[in-house]
Motif scaffolding. Sequence first.
Motif, PDB file in Angstrom:
ATOM      1  N   GLN A 174      27.964  78.113  -6.777  1.00  0.00           N
ATOM      2  CA  GLN A 174      29.074  78.537  -5.840  1.00  0.00           C
ATOM      3  C   GLN A 174      30.260  77.754  -5.822  1.00  0.00           C
ATOM      4  N   VAL A 175      30.132  76.373  -5.767  1.00  0.00           N
ATOM      5  CA  VAL A 175      31.163  75.552  -5.373  1.00  0.00           C
ATOM      6  C   VAL A 175      31.966  75.650  -6.650  1.00  0.00           C
ATOM      7  N   PHE A 176      31.504  75.485  -7.785  1.00  0.00           N
ATOM      8  CA  PHE A 176      32.560  75.485  -9.128  1.00  0.00           C
ATOM      9  C   PHE A 176      32.986  76.619  -9.265  1.00  0.00           C
ATOM     10  N   VAL A 177      32.411  77.855  -8.981  1.00  0.00           N
ATOM     11  CA  VAL A 177      32.895  79.272  -9.215  1.00  0.00           C
ATOM     12  C   VAL A 177      34.038  79.534  -8.028  1.00  0.00           C
ATOM     13  N   ALA A 178      33.692  79.008  -6.925  1.00  0.00           N
ATOM     14  CA  ALA A 178      34.770  79.178  -5.856  1.00  0.00           C
ATOM     15  C   ALA A 178      36.045  78.438  -6.303  1.00  0.00           C
ATOM     16  N   ALA A 179      35.854  77.138  -6.525  1.00  0.00           N
ATOM     17  CA  ALA A 179      36.934  76.245  -6.876  1.00  0.00           C
ATOM     18  C   ALA A 179      37.680  76.904  -8.119  1.00  0.00           C
ATOM     19  N   ALA A 180      36.950  77.378  -9.207  1.00  0.00           N
ATOM     20  CA  ALA A 180      37.659  77.932 -10.405  1.00  0.00           C
ATOM     21  C   ALA A 180      38.403  79.325  -9.980  1.00  0.00           C
ATOM     22  N   ARG A 181      37.901  79.950  -8.948  1.00  0.00           N
ATOM     23  CA  ARG A 181      38.702  81.123  -8.409  1.00  0.00           C
ATOM     24  C   ARG A 181      40.010  81.064  -7.865  1.00  0.00           C
ATOM     25  N   LYS A 182      40.006  79.706  -7.242  1.00  0.00           N
ATOM     26  CA  LYS A 182      41.471  79.485  -6.490  1.00  0.00           C
ATOM     27  C   LYS A 182      42.062  78.214  -7.161  1.00  0.00           C
ATOM     28  N   TRP A 183      41.873  78.519  -8.614  1.00  0.00           N
ATOM     29  CA  TRP A 183      42.551  77.386  -9.479  1.00  0.00           C
ATOM     30  C   TRP A 183      44.184  77.088  -9.252  1.00  0.00           C
ATOM     31  N   ASP A 184      44.785  78.186  -8.690  1.00  0.00           N
ATOM     32  CA  ASP A 184      46.383  77.995  -8.415  1.00  0.00           C
ATOM     33  C   ASP A 184      46.754  77.732  -6.920  1.00  0.00           C
ATOM     34  N   ILE A 185      45.887  77.359  -6.398  1.00  0.00           N
ATOM     35  CA  ILE A 185      46.197  76.714  -4.997  1.00  0.00           C
ATOM     36  C   ILE A 185      46.366  75.634  -4.718  1.00  0.00           C
ATOM     37  N   VAL A 186      46.775  74.837  -3.830  1.00  0.00           N
ATOM     38  CA  VAL A 186      46.749  73.365  -3.530  1.00  0.00           C
ATOM     39  C   VAL A 186      45.630  73.247  -2.441  1.00  0.00           C
ATOM     40  N   PRO A 187      44.501  72.224  -2.546  1.00  0.00           N
ATOM     41  CA  PRO A 187      43.735  71.925  -1.669  1.00  0.00           C
ATOM     42  C   PRO A 187      44.269  71.864  -0.486  1.00  0.00           C
ATOM     43  N   ALA A 188      43.559  72.237   0.891  1.00  0.00           N
ATOM     44  CA  ALA A 188      44.005  71.977   2.018  1.00  0.00           C
ATOM     45  C   ALA A 188      43.500  70.579   2.339  1.00  0.00           C
ATOM     46  N   LYS A 189      44.168  69.878   3.534  1.00  0.00           N
ATOM     47  CA  LYS A 189      43.890  68.640   4.033  1.00  0.00           C
ATOM     48  C   LYS A 189      42.577  68.579   4.556  1.00  0.00           C
ATOM     49  N   GLU A 190      41.894  67.537   4.840  1.00  0.00           N
ATOM     50  CA  GLU A 190      40.625  67.281   5.069  1.00  0.00           C
ATOM     51  C   GLU A 190      40.284  68.046   6.412  1.00  0.00           C
ATOM     52  N   LEU A 203      40.174  85.366   5.082  1.00  0.00           N
ATOM     53  CA  LEU A 203      39.971  85.610   6.519  1.00  0.00           C
ATOM     54  C   LEU A 203      39.956  87.147   6.696  1.00  0.00           C
ATOM     55  N   SER A 204      40.531  87.615   5.748  1.00  0.00           N
ATOM     56  CA  SER A 204      40.685  89.228   5.731  1.00  0.00           C
ATOM     57  C   SER A 204      39.354  89.910   5.214  1.00  0.00           C
ATOM     58  N   SER A 205      38.571  89.402   4.659  1.00  0.00           N
ATOM     59  CA  SER A 205      37.165  89.855   4.072  1.00  0.00           C
ATOM     60  C   SER A 205      35.790  89.194   4.610  1.00  0.00           C
ATOM     61  N   PRO A 206      34.846  89.959   4.466  1.00  0.00           N
ATOM     62  CA  PRO A 206      33.762  89.174   4.858  1.00  0.00           C
ATOM     63  C   PRO A 206      33.213  87.813   4.097  1.00  0.00           C
ATOM     64  N   LYS A 207      32.568  87.125   4.710  1.00  0.00           N
ATOM     65  CA  LYS A 207      32.108  85.694   4.200  1.00  0.00           C
ATOM     66  C   LYS A 207      31.689  85.913   2.734  1.00  0.00           C
ATOM     67  N   ASN A 208      32.094  85.256   1.934  1.00  0.00           N
ATOM     68  CA  ASN A 208      31.413  85.285   0.548  1.00  0.00           C
ATOM     69  C   ASN A 208      31.392  83.871   0.187  1.00  0.00           C
ATOM     70  N   PRO A 209      29.829  83.299  -0.090  1.00  0.00           N
ATOM     71  CA  PRO A 209      29.836  81.899  -0.486  1.00  0.00           C
ATOM     72  C   PRO A 209      30.290  81.686  -1.952  1.00  0.00           C
ATOM     73  N   TRP A 210      30.613  82.901  -2.782  1.00  0.00           N
ATOM     74  CA  TRP A 210      31.143  82.668  -3.967  1.00  0.00           C
ATOM     75  C   TRP A 210      32.680  82.377  -4.009  1.00  0.00           C
ATOM     76  N   ARG A 211      33.264  82.631  -2.945  1.00  0.00           N
ATOM     77  CA  ARG A 211      34.419  82.195  -2.713  1.00  0.00           C
ATOM     78  C   ARG A 211      35.043  81.299  -1.717  1.00  0.00           C
ATOM     79  N   LEU A 212      33.907  81.069  -0.905  1.00  0.00           N
ATOM     80  CA  LEU A 212      34.583  80.182   0.204  1.00  0.00           C
ATOM     81  C   LEU A 212      33.196  79.078   0.573  1.00  0.00           C
ATOM     82  N   CYS A 213      33.046  78.179   0.334  1.00  0.00           N
ATOM     83  CA  CYS A 213      32.019  77.046   0.823  1.00  0.00           C
ATOM     84  C   CYS A 213      32.230  76.030   1.666  1.00  0.00           C
TER      85      CYS A 213
END
Length: 637
Positions: free
Chosen positions: A308-324, A363-373
Amino acid sequence: MVYVRAHARAVHVLLAIVSCYLLKFALLSFLIFLSHAELQAKEDNTSNGELRFHVKESYNDDYDTNSLKPEGILIKKASIGGWKWTSLLLANQGLATLAFFGVGVNLVLFLTRVLEQGNASAANNVSKWTGTVYLCSLIGAFLSDSYWGRYLTCTIFQLIFVLGLVLLSVTSGVFLITPDGCGDGKLPCMPASPTGVAIFYLSIYMIAFGYGGHQPTIATFGADQFDEANPKQKNSKAAFFCYFYFALNVGSLFSNTILVYYEDSGKWTLGFLVSTGSAIVALLLFLVGTKKYRYVKPSGNPLPRLAQVFVAAARKWDIVPAKEGDLYELEGSESAIKGTRKILHSNEFVYLDKAATITESDLSSPKNPWRLCTVSQVEEAKCVLKMIPVWLCTIIYSVVFTQMASLFVEQGNVMNSMIGQFHLPAASMSAFDICSVLICTGIYRQFLVPLAGRLSGNPKGLTQLQRMGIGLIIGMSAMLAAGATEVARLRHVVPGEKSSALSIFWQVPQYMLVGASEVFMYVGQLEFFNEQAPDGIKSFGSSLCMASMSLGNYVSSMLVNMVTRITTQGDKPGWIPEDLNTGHMERFYFLIAALTAFDFVIYLFCAKWYKINNLESEEDNEGVDKEDQEEQVLVRV
């Protein structure tokens, strides 16, 4: 008549030696118990009989967050775990190792003498069997961490181990050892029936499956018996791994000396029966402490969590990681990974932080562990990635260790192994390795740890990474010593013969150095991977040590094949020919030493780069600053 009396005297002597070994093993367990009785009493007084409660509706009533009891009752913190019950696990390890090596140490001879296999075929079958043992360690670790828990996994795999030994004993006595006493190198055995051979292979692979699944789990289960929230028990946990490896070598010493003699003289069934009895006693000792062990709840299958971590990170490949502070994490002390504590954010592998970065679609969709970890889930994946470079650096050391069972023995076979009228088998020289482990373990715990602690300010003496580095250096020295011995052996070659006049005891330094290196490398490995593996994959961390040994065997075999192919070109005998007197085996030893030196340089960079995991403890939740970043396992009832 003279022969019968001499044989009877020899049997009496061997029985006396057996009794001494059993007495020493019992004394070892008793001394460990006494040496830590005072420490346990102080830990009991420190706890003051207090109970720590932590109620979470998401867990069953029969379990608490980290430590659990099957009855689901309130338990006084000081009444579970600790050295009193860990000594049972150490005895279990020693006896199980005795049983396993009682089969494995002479398996190649059984295949050649009893089943009449060729040398190459027998060696190949033993390699496959050994590889299965290490492969099963990963299976046992997975089941332990994911579904069964440490206790149940140990119990099930030990039952399989015992059943395999029982089946082997029955098979050898009924189907294979015919006539009695055959397989001693002189009296040939009758051809085995297909049924007998099939049952034999079933039994030895049951043994491999049972022992392999048991090993990493029993090591982790033993470490679970110490509460790292208590500083004194935390130090005891570090000592446990030394005693664990010590117990392993006590068991293997018995197998490599006494059982080897009986099996080599044709008493195969007797040797297998002794191994079976040892495994049964080990299982019974393990079950004695059932109600007093500390239990850790399995955390579920880690593979989907990591994926789930690798898939979620790959899905958001074009964003900048948030601060801690803006990364996604559950509120409070509860972790998204059941039965574990949160893992605090680290700055390595920042790309994976994208998996915990909250986007508008999250924020606008149900929590999906394959998109947000959660941060803890991301950090678990980071922990695995961080351990891999260090683990890879240990494989070359396993190549060094592997030489004891192969080239060291071949080298000893062409040396002068006579002591008066007694012939010393080359394989028996491994007893010096075991003795070195036993001696160096005591020296390390009693002298080096206090000395290094005073010099470095670290109460543990040396860190795990420092010890592993020292193990690499000593292992390299062992290869240099083996090369020097081979150079001296070639200078004393007897003309017209394949042997050398040089005494086999010239091999003692190389065996002793390998034993000393094991104390630093393998004990350090066990402790390092157990501590640095996240709560949800502790047994997996312990299994990495056995996986390193497995790959070391394969790399050693690959090196031998490559060297043989290259050095035999142009009708040359090569470095490792059939007649070692015409070769240059010392060059192969020096090659391994050079590879170990190169590996050590890479290891230094990996060790310097590695940052220990930072896990959230109960004190962190109460706002108390904590300097020690290593794992804190709390007993919450």
